[in-house]
Scaffold this motif. Structure first.
Motif, short mmCIF file in Angstrom:
data_model
loop_
_atom_site.label_atom_id
_atom_site.label_comp_id
_atom_site.label_asym_id
_atom_site.label_seq_id
_atom_site.Cartn_x
_atom_site.Cartn_y
_atom_site.Cartn_z
N MET A 20 0.84 -1.20 0.00
CA MET A 20 0.00 0.00 0.00
C MET A 20 0.87 1.25 0.00
O MET A 20 1.88 1.33 0.71
CB MET A 20 -0.92 0.01 1.22
CG MET A 20 -1.92 -1.13 1.25
SD MET A 20 -3.19 -0.96 -0.03
CE MET A 20 -4.11 0.44 0.60
N VAL A 21 0.45 2.24 -0.80
CA VAL A 21 1.17 3.50 -0.90
C VAL A 21 0.26 4.62 -0.41
O VAL A 21 -0.90 4.72 -0.81
CB VAL A 21 1.60 3.78 -2.36
CG1 VAL A 21 2.22 5.17 -2.48
CG2 VAL A 21 2.60 2.73 -2.83
N HIS A 22 0.81 5.47 0.45
CA HIS A 22 0.05 6.59 1.00
C HIS A 22 0.79 7.89 0.69
O HIS A 22 1.98 8.01 0.98
CB HIS A 22 -0.12 6.46 2.52
CG HIS A 22 -0.64 5.12 2.94
ND1 HIS A 22 -1.98 4.79 2.88
CD2 HIS A 22 -0.01 4.00 3.41
CE1 HIS A 22 -2.15 3.54 3.30
NE2 HIS A 22 -0.96 3.04 3.62
N MET A 355 8.12 1.39 -14.71
CA MET A 355 6.82 0.74 -14.82
C MET A 355 6.58 -0.11 -13.58
O MET A 355 7.37 -1.00 -13.26
CB MET A 355 6.76 -0.11 -16.09
CG MET A 355 6.85 0.71 -17.37
SD MET A 355 6.84 -0.30 -18.87
CE MET A 355 5.14 -0.87 -18.85
N ILE A 356 5.51 0.18 -12.88
CA ILE A 356 5.22 -0.52 -11.63
C ILE A 356 3.71 -0.67 -11.50
O ILE A 356 2.95 0.25 -11.84
CB ILE A 356 5.82 0.26 -10.44
CG1 ILE A 356 5.86 -0.59 -9.17
CG2 ILE A 356 5.09 1.56 -10.20
CD1 ILE A 356 6.72 0.05 -8.08
N ASP A 357 3.27 -1.83 -11.07
CA ASP A 357 1.84 -2.10 -10.90
C ASP A 357 1.54 -2.16 -9.41
O ASP A 357 1.93 -3.11 -8.73
CB ASP A 357 1.47 -3.42 -11.59
CG ASP A 357 -0.03 -3.67 -11.61
OD1 ASP A 357 -0.75 -2.99 -10.85
OD2 ASP A 357 -0.48 -4.54 -12.38
N PHE A 434 10.22 -6.64 -2.69
CA PHE A 434 9.12 -7.24 -3.44
C PHE A 434 8.99 -6.68 -4.86
O PHE A 434 8.15 -7.13 -5.64
CB PHE A 434 7.79 -7.04 -2.71
CG PHE A 434 7.73 -7.75 -1.38
CD1 PHE A 434 8.26 -9.02 -1.23
CD2 PHE A 434 7.13 -7.16 -0.28
CE1 PHE A 434 8.21 -9.68 -0.02
CE2 PHE A 434 7.07 -7.82 0.94
CZ PHE A 434 7.61 -9.08 1.08
N TYR A 435 9.84 -5.72 -5.21
CA TYR A 435 9.84 -5.16 -6.56
C TYR A 435 11.04 -5.64 -7.38
O TYR A 435 10.95 -5.79 -8.59
CB TYR A 435 9.83 -3.63 -6.51
CG TYR A 435 8.61 -3.09 -5.83
CD1 TYR A 435 7.38 -3.05 -6.48
CD2 TYR A 435 8.65 -2.65 -4.51
CE1 TYR A 435 6.24 -2.59 -5.86
CE2 TYR A 435 7.52 -2.18 -3.87
CZ TYR A 435 6.30 -2.15 -4.55
OH TYR A 435 5.18 -1.69 -3.92
N CYS A 436 12.18 -5.89 -6.71
CA CYS A 436 13.35 -6.38 -7.44
C CYS A 436 13.52 -7.88 -7.27
O CYS A 436 14.32 -8.50 -7.98
CB CYS A 436 14.61 -5.67 -6.98
SG CYS A 436 15.30 -6.29 -5.44
N ILE A 470 6.99 4.96 -8.03
CA ILE A 470 5.84 5.19 -7.14
C ILE A 470 5.43 6.66 -7.17
O ILE A 470 4.23 6.99 -7.20
CB ILE A 470 6.17 4.72 -5.71
CG1 ILE A 470 6.30 3.19 -5.69
CG2 ILE A 470 5.11 5.18 -4.72
CD1 ILE A 470 6.76 2.64 -4.36
N MET A 471 6.41 7.56 -7.18
CA MET A 471 6.09 8.98 -7.26
C MET A 471 5.32 9.29 -8.54
O MET A 471 4.34 10.04 -8.52
CB MET A 471 7.38 9.81 -7.21
CG MET A 471 7.16 11.32 -7.25
SD MET A 471 6.86 12.01 -8.90
CE MET A 471 8.44 11.71 -9.69
#
Length: 480
Positions: A20-22, A355-357, A434-436, A470-471
């Motif tokens: 989650m991103v806030h 690119m990120i989902d 968890f992204y790389c 993410i930004m």
């Protein structure tokens, strides 16, 4: 675990385990930081004592001038306490909802995943151990891979596809990447193998996804037409600006390749409606201003762009060093701002590493264990030897078997099967794990002699790319 950072005017809080991103205001950002320091156990409920600690710490943190900026010129400590308490209550709701300070529930999962039967789902076919360019940074040594020049025969390629079918279990969708060297130096065999693969699909209830990586020198209308019919994706190698590309990607006679390939690549990208391809470049110590190369490719008209850092031992003159990292960070920030500008103008393009989902993305197993090299993904040499991936080819200790007899080193396969973010000490507390997915095993081997370490410079750059990605998502959400 949370990761907090500021980028391009956004205060971003990433809850690592939930994803989650806030995007928060200054007060909430600081409260979360203070709470993270005070509550080492990350409890899911604030006690009154803990809330008081946070409030007092925030009051100590802000000077009177900060009060006026955040709460208005007439604010006093009671108003500050009220505002902090309201923000704390909102944060507590996020924690209760499983959106902040969530627990890591995946370590046991990956232990179970490792015990599953191994199936092979992808092959990198080294269709040509030869090349018509002499790229200065090429890990494949101009296509030779520490060995001899060779082209894969149709018979070896056919056996490789049979091996993939036989070892893919119940998996229907299979991937085959034609790689080199330069694959188009052996285009006739590429065509024949695609035909054979299509025939086998019907017999075995499989579906092949073929891809090809090319430097473009031999690209012509016939090849473009065939690729548009049969290749799910194409990777087109170019480093960016003419002077940069031609310095690092010359032909065997020393001439640059830019003028030859750019018209072909533009025509090809348009023929694919600007999808299902990448122009893929490499930046080095010689062009740390690589954002200019990405911009150059975008301004030429390409919509799918990847420009990646060279991975090279420090003795090479073009190697990226730790001293280069601050400049590279600046370039990623510059590139992110440029991409936002282009999106506002309706001229957006994709940059592969941004690119990120955030709503879906790869499955948990993929996020934890990466590309599957040595297990689900193998590389095949022109004579049929099997290696964990294309970057291990030529390393005798990593020769796993061949397409005729299969994988002979089960212990080596099991070692790769255990390669995941929980097996690497540097990954366990990293926000980007968890992204790389723990980074590249081949890079770890190259720099540390084993696959359970990480390439440290690569880690720093990957973390920065995740932050920028993410930004960009946060900024794009505001534009919608």
């Amino acid at each position: 675990m949370v990761h907090q950072y500021k980028n391009n005017g956004y205060n971003i809080v990433l809850d690592v385990n939930s994803g989650m991103v806030h995007v928060v205001d200054d007060l909430a950002y600081d409260i979360i930081a203070v709470y993270n320091t005070i509550d080492q156990n990350k409890s899911k409920k604030f006690s009154d004592i803990k809330k008081e600690e946070v409030i007092n710490e925030i009051i100590r943190k802000y000077h009177r001038s900060e009060y006026s900026r955040l709460f208005g010129s007439e604010s006093d400590e009671e108003e500050v306490k009220t505002a902090v308490l309201e923000a704390l209550n909102d944060i507590e709701e996020l924690i209760k909802d499983g959106a902040l300070f969530t627990e890591d529930i995946y370590e046991n999962y990956i232990s179970e995943f490792k015990s599953r039967q191994t199936v092979v789902k992808a092959l990198c076919l080294h269709i040509a151990h030869d090349c018509n360019l002499a790229c200065r940074y090429c890990f494949a040594e101009e296509g030779e891979y520490q060995g001899r020049r060779a082209l894969m025969s149709y018979e070896v390629g056919k056996q490789a596809l049979d091996f993939l079918i036989q070892n893919s279990g119940n998996r229907k969708n299979l991937e085959v990447d034609f790689f080199g060297g330069e694959p188009l130096m052996n285009f006739d065999v590429v065509k024949r193998l695609v035909v054979y693969g299509r025939e086998q699909e019907k017999l075995h209830n499989k579906k092949f996804r073929f891809t090809l990586t090319t430097n473009g020198i031999l690209l012509n209308d016939e090849i473009m037409e065939f690729a548009n019919q049969e290749m799910s994706n194409m990777v087109l190698s170019i480093d960016g600006r003419k002077e940069i590309n031609d310095r690092m990607r010359p032909s065997r006679n020393g001439k640059g390749s830019y003028d030859v390939i750019v018209p072909k690549f533009l025509k090809f990208a348009d023929s694919r409606k600007q999808t299902n391809y990448y122009v893929r470049g490499t930046f080095t110590h010689n062009n740390l201003d690589f954002a200019e190369d990405v911009k150059h490719l975008a301004e030429l008209g390409f919509k799918q762009i990847s420009v990646e850092p060279v991975v090279s031992l420090p003795e090479e003159p073009y190697a990226i060093t730790e001293a280069d990292i601050p400049k590279i960070f600046e370039e990623y920030d510059k590139l992110a701002r440029y991409m936002l500008e282009k999106k506002k103008e309706g001229k957006e393009f994709n940059f592969f590493h941004f690119m990120i989902d955030l709503s879906g993305g790869p499955c948990v197993a993929k996020r934890l264990s990466g590309c599957g090299s040595g297990t689900e993904y193998l590389a095949v040499t022109p004579w049929g030897d099997l290696y964990p991936c294309h970057q291990f080819v030529g390393e005798d200790n990593y020769l796993m078997g061949n397409v005729y007899e299969g994988v002979k080193k089960a212990d080596l396969r099991d070692e790769f099967k255990c390669c995941n973010v929980y097996a690497k000490d540097k990954c366990k507390e990293c926000f980007a794990r968890f992204y790389c997915s723990g980074g590249c095993a081949a890079n770890s081997f190259k720099f540390h002699g084993n696959i359970l370490d990480t390439y440290d410079i690569g880690c720093e750059l990957q973390k920065k790319r995740v932050e920028c990605a993410i930004m960009l998502k946060a900024a794009e959400a505001e534009l919608e």
